[in-house]
Design an enzyme around this catalytic site. Structure first.
Site, PDB file in Angstrom:
ATOM      1  N   LYS A 176      29.900   7.366  -5.719  1.00 18.67           N
ATOM      2  CA  LYS A 176      28.488   7.356  -6.508  1.00 18.67           C
ATOM      3  C   LYS A 176      27.677   6.195  -6.808  1.00 18.67           C
ATOM      4  O   LYS A 176      26.555   6.257  -6.956  1.00 18.67           O
ATOM      5  CB  LYS A 176      28.829   8.552  -7.563  1.00 18.67           C
ATOM      6  CG  LYS A 176      29.226   9.980  -6.989  1.00 18.67           C
ATOM      7  CD  LYS A 176      29.019  10.853  -8.037  1.00 18.67           C
ATOM      8  CE  LYS A 176      29.602  12.205  -7.427  1.00 18.67           C
ATOM      9  NZ  LYS A 176      29.521  13.357  -8.421  1.00 18.67           N
ATOM     10  N   ASP A 216      23.461  16.630  -8.916  1.00 18.94           N
ATOM     11  CA  ASP A 216      24.410  17.296 -10.041  1.00 18.94           C
ATOM     12  C   ASP A 216      23.539  17.571 -11.303  1.00 18.94           C
ATOM     13  O   ASP A 216      23.770  18.516 -11.802  1.00 18.94           O
ATOM     14  CB  ASP A 216      25.288  16.156 -10.582  1.00 18.94           C
ATOM     15  CG  ASP A 216      26.453  15.999  -9.326  1.00 18.94           C
ATOM     16  OD1 ASP A 216      26.863  17.071  -8.405  1.00 18.94           O
ATOM     17  OD2 ASP A 216      27.071  14.844  -9.252  1.00 18.94           O
TER      18      ASP A 216
END
Length: 276
Positions: free
Chosen positions: A69, A106
């Site tokens: 990420k 997210d």
């Protein structure tokens, strides 16, 4: 008509990922019969080569999990403000002109999951843990919490990092010792971002009427803390709620179709977990 029809999740390890189940179900629900979604074991060292080998005319996008990420950011042409706020990209979209754009679903996924349960604003909140998921949780809470967020951490270094992130996100952060974590549930909302078993000891020390709990784990489920909160009548959300809502947003970005097929994605996730 676009020729893009491929997507995948990358990470290491990756065999446990539910993403293929979720996105394949979404493609089917949308009638995108020619679309594929795969999983590839890719670590930080292998990421540049993997990206370089993709045909941008055929690839719509990628889902990223750990440890990619943050590693992907230097490899992208553009990164959204949401992803920049926590230095984490979980979604890469290939544009019509071949550019690689990074986003983080997210954070809005967590907000949307809470909204689905009627939680749109809280006067105070808590976060258990201080890792990458805690950063996303704090960014989400910055949007819905009107007061202070208490973060329960194990070290002074983590406390400093979360306080600095709070300043960036313009949310007031107070840090507290991890051992006092059961106190978190006195807040209207607590987000638990820790590995399996880490919060089990807090289950015995809950207040009589705990606030809502969003525990980002989905297997095994329920966690001891989630079960204890549910027994006391608290609203409880789990990792599948987050996974489903962030996948809906990813799918919208991959396909250009909105709203994404929430019901189909959730059913696929529930079925996949039931089979484990």
């Amino acid at each position: 008509m676009t020729s893009k029809h491929r997507a995948a999740v990358l990470g290491s390890p990756i065999a446990h990922s539910l993403s293929p189940h979720l996105h394949r179900a979404a493609f089917a629900a949308l009638g995108l019969d020619g679309w594929r979604y795969d999983a590839f074991e890719v670590d930080e060292a292998g990421l540049p080569g993997f990206l370089a080998g993709l045909d941008a005319e055929r690839w719509a996008g990628l889902s990223l999990t750990m440890p990619l990420k943050r590693a992907v950011i230097p490899l992208l042409d553009e990164v959204s403000a949401t992803a920049r706020s926590v230095d984490a990209v979980n979604t890469v979209v290939f544009t019509a002109d071949g550019r690689r754009t990074g986003d983080n679903t997210d954070i809005p996924g967590l907000v949307n999951a809470l909204r689905e349960r009627g939680i749109t604003e809280v006067a105070g909140a808590a976060v258990l843990g201080a890792g990458a998921t805690a950063s996303s949780a704090l960014a989400a809470l910055a949007q819905i919490c009107t007061g202070e967020v208490t973060v329960y951490v194990r070290s002074a270094e983590r406390a400093r990092e979360m306080a600095e992130l709070g300043e960036r996100l313009r949310v007031t952060v107070r840090t507290a010792d991890w051992e006092r974590g059961a106190e978190a549930l006195a807040q209207p909302l607590t987000v638990s971002t820790t590995p399996a078993g880490a919060t089990d000891a807090f289950a015995a020390g809950l207040p009589a009427a705990p606030g809502a709990l969003f525990d980002v784990l989905y297997h095994p489920w329920p966690t001891a803390l989630a079960a204890a909160c549910a027994e006391r009548g608290a609203a409880v959300l789990g990792g599948l709620d987050l996974l489903v809502h962030q996948a809906v947003l990813q799918n919208e970005r991959f396909t250009g179709r909105a709203p994404g097929p929430l019901a189909a994605i959730r059913a696929a996730g529930e079925a996949a977990l039931a089979g484990r």
